[in-house]
Design a protein around this motif. Sequence first.
Motif, mmCIF file in Angstrom:
data_model
loop_
_atom_site.group_PDB
_atom_site.id
_atom_site.type_symbol
_atom_site.label_atom_id
_atom_site.label_comp_id
_atom_site.label_asym_id
_atom_site.label_seq_id
_atom_site.Cartn_x
_atom_site.Cartn_y
_atom_site.Cartn_z
ATOM 1 N N ALA B 646 7.844 -0.783 0.522
ATOM 2 C CA ALA B 646 7.976 0.619 0.116
ATOM 3 C C ALA B 646 6.884 1.458 0.773
ATOM 4 O O ALA B 646 5.931 0.904 1.330
ATOM 5 C CB ALA B 646 7.873 0.698 -1.404
ATOM 6 N N PRO B 647 6.981 2.786 0.739
ATOM 7 C CA PRO B 647 5.915 3.627 1.301
ATOM 8 C C PRO B 647 4.576 3.262 0.658
ATOM 9 O O PRO B 647 4.519 3.023 -0.546
ATOM 10 C CB PRO B 647 6.343 5.050 0.912
ATOM 11 C CG PRO B 647 7.796 4.965 0.662
ATOM 12 C CD PRO B 647 8.103 3.580 0.212
ATOM 13 N N ARG B 648 3.533 3.205 1.508
ATOM 14 C CA ARG B 648 2.238 2.731 1.007
ATOM 15 C C ARG B 648 1.555 3.823 0.182
ATOM 16 O O ARG B 648 1.505 4.974 0.586
ATOM 17 C CB ARG B 648 1.367 2.286 2.160
ATOM 18 C CG ARG B 648 1.899 0.961 2.737
ATOM 19 C CD ARG B 648 1.476 0.730 4.157
ATOM 20 N NE ARG B 648 0.054 0.914 4.346
ATOM 21 C CZ ARG B 648 -0.856 -0.054 4.201
ATOM 22 N NH1 ARG B 648 -0.495 -1.276 3.897
ATOM 23 N NH2 ARG B 648 -2.123 0.194 4.389
ATOM 24 N N VAL B 649 1.014 3.406 -0.969
ATOM 25 C CA VAL B 649 0.428 4.372 -1.895
ATOM 26 C C VAL B 649 -0.975 3.929 -2.291
ATOM 27 O O VAL B 649 -1.357 2.773 -2.104
ATOM 28 C CB VAL B 649 1.286 4.518 -3.170
ATOM 29 C CG1 VAL B 649 2.606 5.216 -2.864
ATOM 30 C CG2 VAL B 649 1.547 3.153 -3.804
ATOM 31 N N ALA B 650 -1.726 4.888 -2.802
ATOM 32 C CA ALA B 650 -3.072 4.589 -3.267
ATOM 33 C C ALA B 650 -3.408 5.461 -4.465
ATOM 34 O O ALA B 650 -2.818 6.525 -4.651
ATOM 35 C CB ALA B 650 -4.089 4.824 -2.150
#
Lengths: 111, 891
Positions: B646-650
């Motif tokens: 999935a789109p990388r998140v932080a």
Amino acid sequence: MAPHRNEHLQGTLALLVLRTLAQRGPLHGYGIVSHIDAASGELLRVEEGSLYPALHRMTQAGWLKAEWRLSENNRRARFYSITPRGRERLAEEEERWSRVVKGLSRMLRFA
Amino acid sequence: MEWWRRLVALCRPRRLADDLDDELQHHLEMRAQEEQARGASLVEARLAARRRFGSVALAADRSRDADVLTVLDTFLRDLRHAARLLARTPTVTLAALASLALGIGANTALFSVLDALAWRALPVREPNRLVQVRLSGHDAISGPAWRVLRDHASGLDGAFAWGNARINIGAPADSRFVPAQLVSGRFFEVLGVEPLRGRLLDVSDDRAGGGPGGPAAVISAALWRREFAGAPNTIGRRLTVDGQPFTIVGVAPASFFGVDVGRAPDVFLPLETEPLVRGRDSYLGDWYSRWLRGFGRLPAGGSLEGAASALQGVLPVLHDSLPRTWSDEDRQSHLRGAIALVASPSGTSWLRERYGRALFALAPVVSLVLLIACVNVANLLLARAESRRHEFAVRLALGASRAQLVRQLLTESLLLALLGAGIGLGFAWAAAQLLVAQLSTQALPIGLQLSLDGRVLGFTVALAMLTAVIFGLAPARHASAAAPVDALDRRGHSARRRSHFGMANGLVTVQIGLSLVLAIAAGLFLRSFTQLVSRSPGFDRRALAVVNADVGRAVETPADRTAMYDRLLDAIRSAPEVKAAAAAINTPAAGWMWTTSDVRLEGAPPASNLSRVEVFVNAVSSGYFATMRTPLVAGRDFEVRDAIRAPRVAIVNETFARRWLSAGPAVGASIRFGEDRGGGLQIVGVVADAVYRRPQDRIPPTVYLSLAQARPRPAISFVVEPRGPAATMLASIQRAVARVHPEVTLEVRSLDRQFNEALLQERLLAGVSTTFGALGLVLAAVGLYGVMSFAVARRRRELGIRLALGAAPARLKGLVLRDVARLTIVGVGVGVVAALVLVERVGDLLVDLPPTDVVTWLVAIGTLALTAFTAGYLPARRAARVDPVTSLRDE
């Protein structure tokens, strides 16, 4: 003549004791006193109170050897005898004393 | 050996006396017999014999002097006299002994710890020739670099390397972790260690996959006794290390702990077998993993400089050995500067690096305690010397020399000091063990070899001598000032009595000053510590347990590890005793950190990029913040959808958001890790600040990654909130995890404990300094009480006259209290000045507290003033209750 007390003979006590023991073999303190009295014809009288400290000092210095034995009255007594180092010492003392006597007698003769 | 005979004679005093008596009596009897033979009566004969002989006692005394060591004899006589005197005043003696024992004991304890930690040379052959090899400015070197050094180094008389490891010597289900060291082939040979049993590791063992007889291991004497009951047939037995079979070939001597002071490895393994032990997570071949220490031995008579310059020949080889794929830039930055050699006769020590500073800071604290104790004893002795003044005067009048009096008093002091040191030694032994136990943690157990050896004993005796001189000098000086004429005075009083008070007052002032310094130091450390503990760490540490799991052996590929994390988390959450659980790569205050200094803001001008600012990183599962009770300030938590593809998140913490994302809303902004070619990270949430590595540190800017999207590691942690008591929960977690995979090893501790262990240094400083601060106050109070009581006793007549003339008792009380106040004020002044000079030096040990913190100083001064007032109040009340009639009649 009154018996001579050894305060006039400073330093001679050791000589007298060493000489006595060299001549007579092992002796206790009283024996040493008696011998000096007799041998000097009662001219020299050892101060007895000073004799024992001197005997202990000389024993510690290694000139004398002390051991406990039975004395003539069957009592435990400390007998002193002269060691080889004591004999060396005796020779030195006699040599020194004879020089003193020689010097003194010359002084008395020529003064 | 005249002195020897004299010493022997001295040791048998009774025999000596009896013999002398016999000898002299014999003489007297012989003389008496002779007199009797001449006709004297028995009585006359005996008298004559005594007259002729002179003083028998004198002759005996002088003979005795010839037989014994006179110096020692007088000393022993002084000692006996001193012992009798001390025994006569048991309270004073006990008070003095107790304060000396505490003072000397505390100093000895600290000395023995510091000596074992920092000063003592390693118990190996010629430790003075040991040097540590530093490469590119690092103490630690990598496996490949070590291999180059091993094969090409010249100029050293043998080199070796080792790295620390924690290994499991039990079955996976029944894990038993022990500290171990992976050591190169010549480790034992170069150190010159002889085996206790069997043989030690050598070059033939240091091969990938093990030596000719398979992988070999050497165990410590401690493990040999603990696990194998010291059985001789232990040699040749199998030892399972992280599931791999090793053969025990020998036992290291008990005194040997390697080169790392403070660690006590139980197992030594060949360095090249590291891949066997660590499996896929081996980093022996990684240039970037600097986990080894390189050591060498200087050639006999060789210099450090000579060896270092010879060693530079390795640099080109090192350079050529770097991976071919590296750019020139990478090569340059990896090998910077020359190879350095550092003389290391005491090895290296993480313990020394971590706590050395704090332990050294305690040295002045414990010496202050001893100084205060000395002052106290000096005052006690001074008071006693004052009451013995008449005795001294009489002795002087009878012909004793002043030197004899001083010698007698110093003998008393020495006896006190040595007795105090003797008691203190026992106390020191216990205190040193306690101190080390305080620093030992579950994760890093300390193996420090404390011993009451010659050095420690020597230190204690020297300290006792020194203290005897310090506290014995004042009374001795005082006594030597006695005048023979005072003997005529019935009570030994003289016009010069004021001198005693001058000295006693001076001593009490110094004492108050010193104890104020102690009180301030204690206050600062205590306040710094309580601030730290009471500060919210950004999570709820009390309720949570930390479960560390090692999945390295259970799963094959990194992708499978991520799946394993999920299965383990599900298993833990399904345990009935578990209320909530979450996974994280790192847990707060666990002792290690994951940082990067290359974070960039996407779309921001280069000036605002974050490079060169250290940002802390962690990877956590969904529910982590809820379990930790760290509030989510904006945005959302990680969710199941933040999966690997999935789109990388932080999620970032508030400090991060405040410093770099204050321009707009933080949520929605993008950041990128410089070394990461995988693309940007979109910030989806902001959480409250929470402690990362140590509670003492400022909370760092922190970036949390989604666990599913982070690079998987073999070690994973779970934070777990139990429903009921933690103990039952652990068993049930263990069962649940074993059902998932039997080869996952677990280790559990409470987050609270982990957090507290990170505060050890502060706790230690606060605890020790507070204990000694309180002790200092008590000693100062006793000192002040003693001096004021004595003053009141001396002034009874004056006070009686005042009362008789109509002074109110309250006024008399005020008179005494005024003296107390004057002494206290001067003492506080002295203390404030001393403290101002000293506290600057401990400033770096205080967290968020200036060393001149006004509140702390005022509280310390207030406490001291109150203590002084209490100590002075009792004598003051006694002054008010003086009966004029009796006090006047007494004189």
